[in-house]
Design an enzyme around this catalytic site. Structure first.
Site, short mmCIF file in Angstrom:
data_model
loop_
_atom_site.label_atom_id
_atom_site.label_comp_id
_atom_site.label_asym_id
_atom_site.label_seq_id
_atom_site.Cartn_x
_atom_site.Cartn_y
_atom_site.Cartn_z
N LYS A 21 31.69 0.44 15.75
CA LYS A 21 32.65 -0.03 14.75
C LYS A 21 32.01 -0.14 13.37
O LYS A 21 30.95 -0.74 13.24
CB LYS A 21 33.20 -1.39 15.17
CG LYS A 21 33.93 -1.33 16.48
CD LYS A 21 34.36 -2.72 16.93
CE LYS A 21 34.93 -2.68 18.32
NZ LYS A 21 33.92 -2.48 19.36
N ASP A 78 42.52 5.10 16.34
CA ASP A 78 41.53 6.10 16.76
C ASP A 78 42.09 7.52 16.79
O ASP A 78 43.30 7.72 16.77
CB ASP A 78 41.02 5.76 18.16
CG ASP A 78 40.04 4.60 18.13
OD1 ASP A 78 39.34 4.45 17.12
OD2 ASP A 78 40.00 3.86 19.13
N CYS A 116 47.46 3.25 22.99
CA CYS A 116 46.20 2.90 23.63
C CYS A 116 45.13 3.96 23.38
O CYS A 116 45.36 5.15 23.58
CB CYS A 116 46.41 2.74 25.13
SG CYS A 116 44.88 2.32 25.99
N ARG A 144 24.80 -5.88 23.93
CA ARG A 144 26.06 -6.18 24.62
C ARG A 144 26.66 -4.92 25.24
O ARG A 144 26.43 -3.82 24.75
CB ARG A 144 27.06 -6.83 23.67
CG ARG A 144 27.31 -6.08 22.39
CD ARG A 144 27.71 -7.08 21.29
NE ARG A 144 28.19 -6.43 20.08
CZ ARG A 144 27.39 -5.90 19.16
NH1 ARG A 144 26.09 -5.87 19.33
NH2 ARG A 144 27.90 -5.36 18.06
N ARG A 175 42.46 4.29 25.14
CA ARG A 175 41.95 4.77 26.43
C ARG A 175 43.07 5.37 27.27
O ARG A 175 43.07 5.29 28.48
CB ARG A 175 41.28 3.63 27.19
CG ARG A 175 40.10 3.09 26.46
CD ARG A 175 39.10 2.38 27.35
NE ARG A 175 38.17 1.72 26.47
CZ ARG A 175 38.20 0.41 26.19
NH1 ARG A 175 39.09 -0.38 26.78
NH2 ARG A 175 37.34 -0.10 25.36
N ASP A 189 36.38 2.71 14.26
CA ASP A 189 35.48 2.98 15.37
C ASP A 189 35.04 4.44 15.19
O ASP A 189 35.87 5.34 15.23
CB ASP A 189 36.19 2.76 16.71
CG ASP A 189 35.27 2.08 17.72
OD1 ASP A 189 34.04 2.25 17.60
OD2 ASP A 189 35.78 1.40 18.63
N CYS A 239 50.45 0.41 26.42
CA CYS A 239 50.72 0.54 25.00
C CYS A 239 50.72 2.01 24.64
O CYS A 239 49.81 2.74 25.02
CB CYS A 239 49.64 -0.16 24.17
SG CYS A 239 49.33 -1.82 24.73
N ARG A 290 26.51 0.60 24.18
CA ARG A 290 26.42 1.25 22.90
C ARG A 290 25.58 0.45 21.91
O ARG A 290 24.88 1.01 21.09
CB ARG A 290 27.84 1.42 22.35
CG ARG A 290 27.91 1.76 20.90
CD ARG A 290 29.21 2.41 20.57
NE ARG A 290 29.42 3.58 21.41
CZ ARG A 290 30.61 4.04 21.77
NH1 ARG A 290 31.71 3.42 21.38
NH2 ARG A 290 30.72 5.10 22.53
N TYR A 291 25.71 -0.84 21.97
CA TYR A 291 24.99 -1.72 21.04
C TYR A 291 23.78 -2.31 21.73
O TYR A 291 23.74 -2.37 22.96
CB TYR A 291 25.91 -2.84 20.57
CG TYR A 291 27.11 -2.37 19.79
CD1 TYR A 291 26.98 -1.92 18.48
CD2 TYR A 291 28.38 -2.37 20.35
CE1 TYR A 291 28.07 -1.49 17.76
CE2 TYR A 291 29.49 -1.94 19.63
CZ TYR A 291 29.33 -1.51 18.33
OH TYR A 291 30.42 -1.09 17.62
N CYS A 328 47.26 -1.89 33.36
CA CYS A 328 47.76 -2.86 32.39
C CYS A 328 49.19 -3.20 32.77
O CYS A 328 49.86 -2.41 33.43
CB CYS A 328 47.76 -2.26 30.99
SG CYS A 328 46.10 -1.95 30.39
C1 LIG Z 1 33.77 -3.10 20.48
C2 LIG Z 1 32.72 -2.86 21.41
C3 LIG Z 1 31.80 -3.86 21.73
C4 LIG Z 1 31.85 -5.24 21.11
O1 LIG Z 1 31.65 -5.17 19.75
P1 LIG Z 1 31.72 -6.48 18.85
O2 LIG Z 1 31.63 -5.97 17.46
O3 LIG Z 1 30.55 -7.30 19.25
O4 LIG Z 1 33.01 -7.17 19.15
C5 LIG Z 1 30.80 -3.55 22.62
N1 LIG Z 1 30.69 -2.32 23.18
C6 LIG Z 1 31.55 -1.33 22.87
C7 LIG Z 1 31.37 0.00 23.50
C8 LIG Z 1 32.60 -1.57 21.99
O5 LIG Z 1 33.47 -0.59 21.71
S1 SF4 Z 2 45.79 -1.04 24.51
FE1 SF4 Z 2 45.45 0.14 26.43
S2 SF4 Z 2 44.01 -1.05 27.59
FE2 SF4 Z 2 44.89 -2.43 26.03
S3 SF4 Z 2 46.63 -3.44 26.99
FE3 SF4 Z 2 47.40 -1.67 25.94
S4 SF4 Z 2 47.42 -0.02 27.51
FE4 SF4 Z 2 46.09 -1.65 28.25
#
Ligand SMILES: *Cc1c(COP(=O)(O)O)cnc(C)c1O
Ligand code: SF4
Length: 440
Positions: A347, A303, A142, A126, A144, A340, A139, A122-123, A135
């Site tokens: 973010k 989210d 979560c 990175r 995801r 986000d 959570c 996305r960025y 996990c």
């Molecule tokens: C959060 C995130 C990152 C890392 O973001 P930082 O601001 O550098 O911590 C990289 N890729 C994705 C898709 C993310 O959601």
């Molecule tokens: S937030 Fe989601 S991915 Fe992170 S530890 Fe909890 S269940 Fe696992």
């Protein structure tokens, strides 16, 4: 060192009467005995639900699986469980089945920015690499939820190889963020293999691991694990504490082991209604974190994932919390509050406003106490025009270090060497109209 409590001893015996207490310190024992059913939860906690509640709860966990490590379970206050922040994060709530219009299965569009399975790019520099989809504890908040715990979606070695290939072939990637699921639920050897492969890629400068094990399964942090991680430095770890109650003797020990291995530690909290939506709780949490060598990194606005509506707070709550921290406590104890962006914008930091007004001579600011002050702009600032030629510039940038390929977004508008004067959404009605008129 024995760090379990009487309560934990009793829970271990209830789970497995013939258990040896040393099992409590064995992370695999906790994974094997994770609490996955309502009836097991009832049996161990002594809490009972009505038939009707049980049916609804069952429906909820059919949708979003339940899994609580005996360790994290032991932190639940069973006398007052309805208001307990540990219980709320760990145990199903029938409100998860409520669907609000604004909620989505993939609010961050991680699947859209995914060039190969497991990678979200996305960025510019990175990537997120989802190497695990399990996990220790699921959570309830979560983001995801749609992915974790789905046995049909366990990343294969082949997919991991494809992810590694993508990173290898994409020289912009200087930071790889291993996430999931929880990467520390992989075995030491498997993780060692992934880290070795990543380390062999020259443009990968740092590797980060996102893990909640110090919170929900602190015994995962073993001497063998830290010895292995140390081989692959620079490794950074971000964990996920949401409440002071989670900072126990066991989790502090895990954090100390990681910090002693030279791993910089960060924490990403999620702002959750009825769990930690209180300036005093967050302040106490960040103080405890820095006392344990963990730097508060992000505070996330919850989210728009399906099933999370009961956890969401207004953004104003987050701003109120940051207002209570800036100026009031150590700068390095203050996380960046971020939203986000739904749809995949990444973010976005949000802050109280400190810059109140300005003219060409002065800016007007206010501080945390409400004091309003002015800052005089310099009288003789020499404006420089930057053409990115760098050789004529007296700032002595080593050109090998200024390696971005092109500028993006607001940076583009600010740049002297780029002629762009505005950023326009791809589907802008006004411009489409212009096109239509031109074609007539
Ligand atoms: C959060 C995130 C990152 C890392 O973001 P930082 O601001 O550098 O911590 C990289 N890729 C994705 C898709 C993310 O959601
Ligand atoms: S937030 Fe989601 S991915 Fe992170 S530890 Fe909890 S269940 Fe696992």
């Amino acid at each position: 060192m024995t760090i379990y409590t009487k309560n934990q001893e009793a829970i271990a015996k209830k789970i497995q009467p013939e258990t040896k207490l040393s099992n409590w310190m064995d992370w695999k024992w906790h994974v094997r005995h994770a609490i996955k059913t309502i009836s097991e939860f009832e049996r161990l906690s002594g809490i009972t639900f009505s038939q009707k509640e049980k049916k609804q709860l069952q429906k909820t966990i059919d949708h979003f699986p339940l899994s609580i490590t005996p360790y994290y379970f032991s932190l639940i206050d069973r006398e007052n469980y309805q208001n307990d922040p540990v219980f709320r994060q760990a145990f199903a709530d029938t409100r998860e089945l409520y669907n609000s219009k604004s909620e989505m299965t993939d609010p961050l569009a991680e699947d859209h920015d995914s060039p190969v399975p497991l990678i979200t790019h996305r960025y510019p520099d990175r990537v997120l690499f989802l190497v695990s989809n399990v996990c220790a504890m699921y959570c309830r908040h979560c983001t995801r939820k749609r992915k974790v715990g789905d046995i049909d979606n366990i990343p294969t070695r082949k997919q991991i190889r494809e992810g590694l290939d993508y990173i290898r072939n994409t020289p912009q990637v200087r930071d790889v963020l291993l996430s999931g699921g929880d990467p520390l639920l992989l075995s030491d050897d498997y993780l060692d293999w992934i880290l070795t492969e990543l380390r062999a890629i020259p443009h990968v400068q740092v590797i980060r691991i996102g893990t909640r094990t110090p919170v929900v399964l602190p015994y995962r942090i073993t001497n063998d694990l830290v010895k292995m991680l140390k081989k692959h430095h620079p490794i950074w770890i971000n964990t996920h504490f949401n409440h002071v109650r989670e900072l126990t003797a066991s989790s502090k020990r895990a954090l100390a082991m990681l910090a002693d291995a030279g791993i910089p530690l960060g924490n990403q909290s999620v702002l959750l209604a009825e769990v930690n939506d209180c300036p005093r709780i967050i302040k106490e949490l960040v103080h405890k974190l820095v006392a344990n060598r963990v730097r508060p990194y992000y505070l996330y606005q919850c989210d728009l994932s399906k099933g999370l509506s009961h956890f969401r707070t207004p953004v104003g709550k987050g701003i109120e919390i940051i207002e209570s921290l800036i100026g009031h406590t150590s700068g390095f104890a203050i996380p960046t509050y971020v939203i986000d962006a739904p749809g995949g914008g990444g973010k976005i930091p949000v802050m109280p406003n400190y810059l109140i007004s300005w003219n060409t001579n002065k800016v007007i600011l206010r501080n945390y106490e409400g004091v309003i002050t002015s800052y005089q702009e310099p009288e003789n600032y020499k404006k420089t025009f930057c053409d990115r030629g760098c050789t004529n510039c007296n700032l002595e940038l080593d050109l090998r270090e200024g390696n971005e390929i092109n500028t993006i977004g607001i940076e583009k508008l600010l740049a002297d060497y780029d002629e762009t004067i505005s950023l326009i959404p791809a589907r802008n009605e006004r411009l489409k109209r212009r096109e239509r008129t031109k074609n007539e």
